[in-house]
Design a protein around this motif. Structure first.
Motif, PDB file in Angstrom:
ATOM      1  N   PRO A  14       2.672   4.426   7.401  1.00  0.00           N
ATOM      2  CA  PRO A  14       3.429   5.227   6.429  1.00  0.00           C
ATOM      3  C   PRO A  14       4.690   5.817   7.073  1.00  0.00           C
ATOM      4  O   PRO A  14       4.645   6.285   8.218  1.00  0.00           O
ATOM      5  CB  PRO A  14       2.438   6.320   6.034  1.00  0.00           C
ATOM      6  CG  PRO A  14       1.099   5.694   6.231  1.00  0.00           C
ATOM      7  CD  PRO A  14       1.254   4.821   7.456  1.00  0.00           C
ATOM      8  N   PRO A  87       1.655   4.459   1.340  1.00  0.00           N
ATOM      9  CA  PRO A  87       0.450   3.641   1.098  1.00  0.00           C
ATOM     10  C   PRO A  87       0.446   2.990  -0.282  1.00  0.00           C
ATOM     11  O   PRO A  87      -0.066   1.870  -0.429  1.00  0.00           O
ATOM     12  CB  PRO A  87      -0.685   4.665   1.240  1.00  0.00           C
ATOM     13  CG  PRO A  87      -0.145   5.673   2.191  1.00  0.00           C
ATOM     14  CD  PRO A  87       1.317   5.786   1.864  1.00  0.00           C
ATOM     15  N   THR A  90       1.573  -0.641  -0.937  1.00  0.00           N
ATOM     16  CA  THR A  90       0.723  -1.762  -0.546  1.00  0.00           C
ATOM     17  C   THR A  90       0.506  -2.726  -1.700  1.00  0.00           C
ATOM     18  O   THR A  90       0.279  -2.308  -2.835  1.00  0.00           O
ATOM     19  CB  THR A  90      -0.643  -1.242  -0.055  1.00  0.00           C
ATOM     20  OG1 THR A  90      -0.451  -0.487   1.138  1.00  0.00           O
ATOM     21  CG2 THR A  90      -1.603  -2.379   0.218  1.00  0.00           C
ATOM     22  N   SER A 122      -0.484   1.458   5.974  1.00  0.00           N
ATOM     23  CA  SER A 122      -1.695   2.200   6.334  1.00  0.00           C
ATOM     24  C   SER A 122      -1.595   2.693   7.763  1.00  0.00           C
ATOM     25  O   SER A 122      -0.984   2.050   8.612  1.00  0.00           O
ATOM     26  CB  SER A 122      -2.919   1.296   6.182  1.00  0.00           C
ATOM     27  OG  SER A 122      -4.083   1.954   6.637  1.00  0.00           O
TER      28      SER A 122
END
Length: 123
Positions: A14, A87, A90, A122
């Protein structure tokens, strides 16, 4: 036939950055819009960014100010620079191209998708 091949996905922490590229090859007369879409598990595919042949851009609300789309018309390639990754960024990132090919009936536009590249944010 036309192929779109993405590259550059991977795992990043991140706040980090990642760059994607998508190269189109095959029977190409010209390419109109090119774009990036993404799909997270259990969610619908959504627009990330799109760029016209003239360079006009449009971004999904969730990536504005963090992602930058660009293209090299001479190389039939579109890029996506992703900064300040979260995140929730993703997913599988897909390249899309509106490609004009020459047919016996004249130029005709077709829509093509790449195979997708995984981006995981992550710690």
């Amino acid at each position: 036939q036309v192929q779109l091949v993405e590259s550059g996905g991977g795992l990043v922490q991140p706040g980090g950055s990642l760059g994607l590229s998508c190269a189109a090859s095959g029977s190409i007369f010209s390419i109109n819009a090119m774009g990036w879409y993404r799909q997270a598990p259990g969610k619908q595919r959504e627009l990330v960014a799109v760029i016209t042949s003239g360079g006009s851009t449009n971004y999904g609300d969730s990536v504005k100010g963090r992602f930058t789309i660009s293209r090299d018309n001479a190389k039939n390639t579109v890029y996506l620079q992703m900064n300040s990754l979260k995140p929730e960024d993703t997913g599988v990132y897909y390249c899309k191209g509106n490609v004009v090919s020459t047919t016996q009936w004249g130029p005709k536009e077709y829509l093509y998708w790449g195979q997708g590249t995984q981006v995981t944010v992550s710690s």
